[in-house]
Design a protein around this motif. Structure first.
Motif, short mmCIF file in Angstrom:
data_model
loop_
_atom_site.label_atom_id
_atom_site.label_comp_id
_atom_site.label_asym_id
_atom_site.label_seq_id
_atom_site.Cartn_x
_atom_site.Cartn_y
_atom_site.Cartn_z
N PRO A 239 -2.44 -0.38 -1.32
CA PRO A 239 -2.86 -1.75 -1.04
C PRO A 239 -4.34 -1.84 -0.68
O PRO A 239 -4.93 -2.92 -0.81
N VAL A 245 -6.54 -7.65 0.20
CA VAL A 245 -6.05 -6.88 1.35
C VAL A 245 -7.23 -6.30 2.12
O VAL A 245 -7.28 -6.35 3.36
N ARG A 248 -8.80 -8.91 4.28
CA ARG A 248 -8.02 -9.45 5.39
C ARG A 248 -7.80 -8.46 6.52
O ARG A 248 -7.42 -8.86 7.62
N THR A 298 1.73 1.46 4.32
CA THR A 298 2.09 0.26 5.07
C THR A 298 1.69 0.37 6.53
O THR A 298 1.63 -0.65 7.24
N LEU A 301 -1.10 -1.88 7.32
CA LEU A 301 -0.93 -3.31 7.05
C LEU A 301 -0.33 -4.07 8.23
O LEU A 301 0.12 -5.20 8.06
N LEU A 304 -0.94 -7.69 8.74
CA LEU A 304 -0.51 -8.61 7.68
C LEU A 304 1.01 -8.75 7.63
O LEU A 304 1.52 -9.51 6.80
N TRP A 341 -1.24 -11.62 -2.48
CA TRP A 341 -2.40 -10.74 -2.65
C TRP A 341 -2.98 -10.88 -4.05
O TRP A 341 -2.26 -10.86 -5.05
#
Length: 412
Positions: A239, A245, A248, A298, A301, A304, A341
């Motif tokens: 990602p 991504v 953010r 992950t 992330l 998010l 995304w």
């Protein structure tokens, strides 16, 4: 008649017609032992990475149609026509790679692993193997054994690096530098619905394509024969390669973001083009090979994701049953994220090109590498989350696991 797919060149052949390689035992039954000979077939397949000395190998010969037990042979072996000593080593007639002794005697499932450079393929496989032998293996009463000296050696080296030295694996070698050996494993599982009714052995073949080769459609053609033979594909998506991504994520003191490589939607499109051209076209022009698309890292992330996201904890695996309801929850979560995304570019590409897709999210390490040592694993060691999910889905589709829940079929 058993048909064998070579795990190196993926040529299909009858097991009964595979040639053998003499092991060059010190004393021959019929007199002088065999000596090494040039194997230009094997060297031509291996490429420039094969040193001249390695090209000298045991002679390859075809077995007679009827092989009886003779002096110097044992069960499952065939006598060399020159020295008379029995050998159990079978080789592929096309590429002359040696096949593990029990590879030709059991069912096999070929899993192609694809993804751009820095998507974490090598780390993923190392952690997946460990989980299948530990936590996941215990849940399913399963065991995983490396087959052949090459896989055993690589497993040992990578486990020592990752779990003892806390060092991340090196990048996969690109095709231009020679062929990277596939990883071969024997997966043993209880037979479905038959408690105490025996064990089913399946060979898993993992083929890892280098990111540099997948970045170019022409170079990717070298891998088409491997990919077109696959029973399933696991595509890893980093990602941190996606612009939205990267924008953010909050500013942090962790390791630097990786350089942007081939866009995942381009890899998916090139993959589908190659597979359609080699007979994997299904209904409505979509590729028929099931593909598990796994978003990696992950652990990066958290900002998010919802605090109650199913991506933050491992699947239950209760009673050794694959939970398809849990899979669908993960799939819908990832579908929602991918739709947001980069304006959903990758998601649309997958839906247009593949007949059967399931989306996953995983973390092979459980935490980012240290900021001051990006080539190291976290100081606590790998604490993976959901690394097994893509493979278990592909195995469940082939009837190798008991399944609870929603069932099979197109999910995107």
């Amino acid at each position: 008649m058993t048909t064998v797919t070579c795990p190196y060149c993926f040529t299909r052949a009858s097991a009964a017609r595979l040639p053998y390689r003499c092991q060059m035992m010190p004393s021959g039954v019929r007199g002088a032992p065999c000596g090494p000979v040039r194997d230009d077939v094997w060297a031509g397949f291996t490429g420039p990475a094969a040193p001249p000395a390695a090209r000298m190998r045991g002679p390859v010969f075809n077995a007679p149609r009827s092989v009886g037990r003779v002096l110097g042979t044992s069960a499952g072996s065939v006598p060399c026509p020159k020295c008379g000593v029995g050998t159990p080593v079978r080789v592929c007639g096309t590429c002359h790679n040696d096949l593990p002794s029990d590879y030709c005697d059991q069912d096999s499932r070929i899993i192609a692993l694809v993804g751009a450079k820095a998507s974490g393929k090598s780390t993923y496989v190392s952690v997946l193997v460990n989980e299948l032998n530990q936590r996941v293996g215990q849940a399913y009463h399963a065991s995983l054994a490396a087959m052949g000296a090459s896989t055993q050696r690589r497993d040992k080296e990578m486990a020592e690096d990752l779990y003892e030295r806390l060092r991340l694996p090196d990048a996969t070698r690109p095709a231009a530098l020679g062929f990277s050996d596939p990883l071969l494993y024997r997966l043993s599982l209880p037979r479905r619905g038959r408690p105490g009714g025996g064990t089913r052995h399946t060979t898993l073949v993992f083929f890892d394509a280098a990111g540099e080769d997948l970045a170019d459609a022409e170079a990717m053609d070298r891998y088409t024969r491997y990919l077109s033979a696959a029973d399933g594909i696991i595509m890893l998506v980093d990602p941190l390669q996606l612009g939205s991504v990267r924008d953010r994520l909050p500013v942090h003191d962790g390791p630097p973001l990786p350089a942007v490589e081939a866009p995942p939607e381009q890899i998916a499109a090139d993959l589908a083009t190659q597979l359609r051209a080699h007979g994997r076209r299904g209904a409505r022009g979509r590729v028929s090979t099931p593909i598990a698309v796994a978003v990696t890292k992950t652990d990066m992330l958290g900002a998010l994701l919802d605090p109650h996201s199913p991506l933050l904890a491992n699947a239950p695996h209760q009673g050794g049953v694959y939970d398809d309801v849990d899979r669908l929850a993960v799939h819908e979560e990832m579908r929602s994220l991918l739709a947001d995304w980069d304006s959903g570019t990758l998601l649309r590409r997958l839906e247009l090109d593949f007949a059967e897709v399931s989306l996953f999210g995983l973390s092979a390490l459980g935490a980012p590498p240290p900021a001051d040592a990006p080539a190291d694993a976290p100081k606590s060691g790998p604490r993976p989350v959901r690394v097994e999910d893509p493979l278990l889905w592909l195995l469940s589709r082939r009837g190798l696991l008991r399944v609870r829940g929603a069932g099979k079929g197109r999910t995107t």
